[in-house]
Design a protein around this motif. Sequence first.
Motif, PDB file in Angstrom:
ATOM      1  N   LYS A  36       0.846  -1.194   0.000  1.00 49.20           N
ATOM      2  CA  LYS A  36       0.000   0.000   0.000  1.00 49.20           C
ATOM      3  C   LYS A  36       0.882   1.245   0.000  1.00 49.20           C
ATOM      4  O   LYS A  36       0.607   2.191  -0.709  1.00 49.20           O
ATOM      5  CB  LYS A  36      -0.939   0.010   1.202  1.00 49.20           C
ATOM      6  N   SER A  37       1.967   1.222   0.780  1.00 46.79           N
ATOM      7  CA  SER A  37       2.880   2.367   0.815  1.00 46.79           C
ATOM      8  C   SER A  37       3.505   2.590  -0.552  1.00 46.79           C
ATOM      9  O   SER A  37       3.553   3.713  -1.040  1.00 46.79           O
ATOM     10  CB  SER A  37       3.996   2.133   1.834  1.00 46.79           C
ATOM     11  N   VAL A  38       3.982   1.521  -1.163  1.00 42.94           N
ATOM     12  CA  VAL A  38       4.610   1.628  -2.475  1.00 42.94           C
ATOM     13  C   VAL A  38       3.586   2.115  -3.484  1.00 42.94           C
ATOM     14  O   VAL A  38       3.857   3.008  -4.286  1.00 42.94           O
ATOM     15  CB  VAL A  38       5.235   0.272  -2.900  1.00 42.94           C
ATOM     16  N   SER A  39       2.380   1.559  -3.432  1.00 43.55           N
ATOM     17  CA  SER A  39       1.322   1.961  -4.352  1.00 43.55           C
ATOM     18  C   SER A  39       1.007   3.450  -4.195  1.00 43.55           C
ATOM     19  O   SER A  39       0.836   4.164  -5.182  1.00 43.55           O
ATOM     20  CB  SER A  39       0.076   1.119  -4.090  1.00 43.55           C
ATOM     21  N   SER A  40       0.927   3.944  -2.973  1.00 43.77           N
ATOM     22  CA  SER A  40       0.645   5.357  -2.729  1.00 43.77           C
ATOM     23  C   SER A  40       1.776   6.238  -3.251  1.00 43.77           C
ATOM     24  O   SER A  40       1.523   7.284  -3.854  1.00 43.77           O
ATOM     25  CB  SER A  40       0.452   5.608  -1.233  1.00 43.77           C
ATOM     26  N   ILE A  41       2.997   5.826  -3.021  1.00 37.09           N
ATOM     27  CA  ILE A  41       4.152   6.591  -3.500  1.00 37.09           C
ATOM     28  C   ILE A  41       4.179   6.598  -5.030  1.00 37.09           C
ATOM     29  O   ILE A  41       4.473   7.616  -5.652  1.00 37.09           O
ATOM     30  CB  ILE A  41       5.470   6.049  -2.901  1.00 37.09           C
ATOM     31  N   LEU A  70      -2.522  15.321  -7.974  1.00 35.16           N
ATOM     32  CA  LEU A  70      -1.374  15.176  -7.077  1.00 35.16           C
ATOM     33  C   LEU A  70      -1.761  15.564  -5.657  1.00 35.16           C
ATOM     34  O   LEU A  70      -1.446  14.849  -4.702  1.00 35.16           O
ATOM     35  CB  LEU A  70      -0.198  16.024  -7.569  1.00 35.16           C
ATOM     36  N   PHE A  71      -2.449  16.680  -5.510  1.00 39.80           N
ATOM     37  CA  PHE A  71      -2.895  17.111  -4.189  1.00 39.80           C
ATOM     38  C   PHE A  71      -3.780  16.041  -3.549  1.00 39.80           C
ATOM     39  O   PHE A  71      -3.629  15.726  -2.363  1.00 39.80           O
ATOM     40  CB  PHE A  71      -3.648  18.446  -4.285  1.00 39.80           C
ATOM     41  N   ASP A  72      -4.690  15.462  -4.321  1.00 33.68           N
ATOM     42  CA  ASP A  72      -5.569  14.405  -3.801  1.00 33.68           C
ATOM     43  C   ASP A  72      -4.763  13.177  -3.371  1.00 33.68           C
ATOM     44  O   ASP A  72      -5.041  12.577  -2.336  1.00 33.68           O
ATOM     45  CB  ASP A  72      -6.620  14.015  -4.839  1.00 33.68           C
ATOM     46  N   ALA A  73      -3.767  12.803  -4.158  1.00 33.18           N
ATOM     47  CA  ALA A  73      -2.923  11.652  -3.805  1.00 33.18           C
ATOM     48  C   ALA A  73      -2.147  11.929  -2.521  1.00 33.18           C
ATOM     49  O   ALA A  73      -1.997  11.040  -1.667  1.00 33.18           O
ATOM     50  CB  ALA A  73      -1.968  11.321  -4.951  1.00 33.18           C
ATOM     51  N   LEU A  74      -1.680  13.143  -2.357  1.00 32.44           N
ATOM     52  CA  LEU A  74      -0.954  13.518  -1.135  1.00 32.44           C
ATOM     53  C   LEU A  74      -1.890  13.575   0.072  1.00 32.44           C
ATOM     54  O   LEU A  74      -1.460  13.329   1.199  1.00 32.44           O
ATOM     55  CB  LEU A  74      -0.280  14.883  -1.317  1.00 32.44           C
ATOM     56  N   SER A  75      -3.143  13.862  -0.154  1.00 29.71           N
ATOM     57  CA  SER A  75      -4.117  13.986   0.931  1.00 29.71           C
ATOM     58  C   SER A  75      -4.714  12.646   1.346  1.00 29.71           C
ATOM     59  O   SER A  75      -5.440  12.572   2.335  1.00 29.71           O
ATOM     60  CB  SER A  75      -5.248  14.929   0.513  1.00 29.71           C
ATOM     61  N   ALA A  76      -4.419  11.594   0.620  1.00 33.15           N
ATOM     62  CA  ALA A  76      -5.025  10.278   0.852  1.00 33.15           C
ATOM     63  C   ALA A  76      -4.259   9.429   1.863  1.00 33.15           C
ATOM     64  O   ALA A  76      -4.264   8.211   1.771  1.00 33.15           O
ATOM     65  CB  ALA A  76      -5.154   9.534  -0.474  1.00 33.15           C
ATOM     66  N   GLN A  77      -3.599  10.030   2.809  1.00 28.70           N
ATOM     67  CA  GLN A  77      -2.805   9.353   3.834  1.00 28.70           C
ATOM     68  C   GLN A  77      -1.848   8.311   3.240  1.00 28.70           C
ATOM     69  O   GLN A  77      -1.909   7.137   3.557  1.00 28.70           O
ATOM     70  CB  GLN A  77      -3.698   8.693   4.873  1.00 28.70           C
ATOM     71  N   LEU A  94       5.313  16.659   3.802  1.00 27.51           N
ATOM     72  CA  LEU A  94       3.945  16.583   3.302  1.00 27.51           C
ATOM     73  C   LEU A  94       3.292  17.953   3.139  1.00 27.51           C
ATOM     74  O   LEU A  94       2.711  18.245   2.092  1.00 27.51           O
ATOM     75  CB  LEU A  94       3.087  15.680   4.194  1.00 27.51           C
ATOM     76  N   ASP A  95       3.376  18.811   4.136  1.00 26.36           N
ATOM     77  CA  ASP A  95       2.737  20.127   4.032  1.00 26.36           C
ATOM     78  C   ASP A  95       3.326  20.952   2.887  1.00 26.36           C
ATOM     79  O   ASP A  95       2.599  21.660   2.185  1.00 26.36           O
ATOM     80  CB  ASP A  95       2.838  20.893   5.351  1.00 26.36           C
ATOM     81  N   LYS A  96       4.632  20.855   2.695  1.00 25.55           N
ATOM     82  CA  LYS A  96       5.280  21.603   1.606  1.00 25.55           C
ATOM     83  C   LYS A  96       4.804  21.084   0.244  1.00 25.55           C
ATOM     84  O   LYS A  96       4.528  21.873  -0.668  1.00 25.55           O
ATOM     85  CB  LYS A  96       6.803  21.464   1.696  1.00 25.55           C
ATOM     86  N   LEU A  97       4.721  19.765   0.123  1.00 26.17           N
ATOM     87  CA  LEU A  97       4.268  19.165  -1.133  1.00 26.17           C
ATOM     88  C   LEU A  97       2.822  19.549  -1.432  1.00 26.17           C
ATOM     89  O   LEU A  97       2.472  19.894  -2.573  1.00 26.17           O
ATOM     90  CB  LEU A  97       4.413  17.641  -1.079  1.00 26.17           C
ATOM     91  N   LYS A  98       1.991  19.505  -0.404  1.00 25.03           N
ATOM     92  CA  LYS A  98       0.583  19.869  -0.580  1.00 25.03           C
ATOM     93  C   LYS A  98       0.437  21.359  -0.914  1.00 25.03           C
ATOM     94  O   LYS A  98      -0.384  21.735  -1.750  1.00 25.03           O
ATOM     95  CB  LYS A  98      -0.225  19.494   0.663  1.00 25.03           C
ATOM     96  N   TYR A  99       1.229  22.189  -0.274  1.00 26.86           N
ATOM     97  CA  TYR A  99       1.186  23.634  -0.519  1.00 26.86           C
ATOM     98  C   TYR A  99       1.459  23.935  -1.999  1.00 26.86           C
ATOM     99  O   TYR A  99       0.697  24.652  -2.654  1.00 26.86           O
ATOM    100  CB  TYR A  99       2.217  24.343   0.376  1.00 26.86           C
ATOM    101  N   ASP A 100       2.552  23.372  -2.512  1.00 18.48           N
ATOM    102  CA  ASP A 100       2.909  23.656  -3.904  1.00 18.48           C
ATOM    103  C   ASP A 100       1.921  23.032  -4.891  1.00 18.48           C
ATOM    104  O   ASP A 100       1.545  23.666  -5.877  1.00 18.48           O
ATOM    105  CB  ASP A 100       4.339  23.191  -4.196  1.00 18.48           C
ATOM    106  N   SER A 101       1.494  21.803  -4.633  1.00 14.65           N
ATOM    107  CA  SER A 101       0.547  21.182  -5.559  1.00 14.65           C
ATOM    108  C   SER A 101      -0.792  21.920  -5.530  1.00 14.65           C
ATOM    109  O   SER A 101      -1.438  22.094  -6.571  1.00 14.65           O
ATOM    110  CB  SER A 101       0.367  19.689  -5.261  1.00 14.65           C
TER     111      SER A 101
END
Length: 181
Positions: A36-41, A70-77, A94-101
């Motif tokens: 699941k971790s690999v799939s999410s990444i 991308l934002f949705d994928a980052l928000s999906a835990q 995570l917050d930095k990635l979400k901010y930019d996306s």
Amino acid sequence: MCFYSFIDKFEEIILMKTLSIILMLALSAIVASAQKSVSSIDKITAAYLNVKNALAAGNGTVAESKAKELFDALSAQPDNGLKPDQKKLFDSYLDKLKYDSRHISETNAVEHQREHFASLSKNLYEVLKGLKLNTSTIYMEYCPMKKAYWLSESSAIKNPYYNDKMMTTCGRVAATLPAAK
């Protein structure tokens, strides 16, 4: 052989089989969590690459849409199933990635998207480098004109910071993240 010895042996066999089944189930749960971790990444990486390809084509509308994915994928835990040190690393970015996306997803102005893309690229590279979970080779490429990096699925240069004919191949591969084994 006495009847009670037979019962003791039978109980021992049942106990061993039960323990084997419990062990296999526990291992399956661990493997499923890691997958699941690999799939999410992989989803995050694929979404990022879609943003990069849209910017390389100079298409702000597509970049806007792909940044939302991308934002949705980052928000999906996506950090569920990560080891504690991996989770700590991921959470620190995570917050930095979400901010930019999120900023890229709120406009179709390519130049503004590219400003956030530089930061997004730098931070995602640090995450992927630290997690070592990417299932395909990722290239970190550098544009000397913009003095900015981006990630790519190919070593062929398709510069997301410039989309005119002269500058699309401006850049070089700066680092390679091999696929996780």
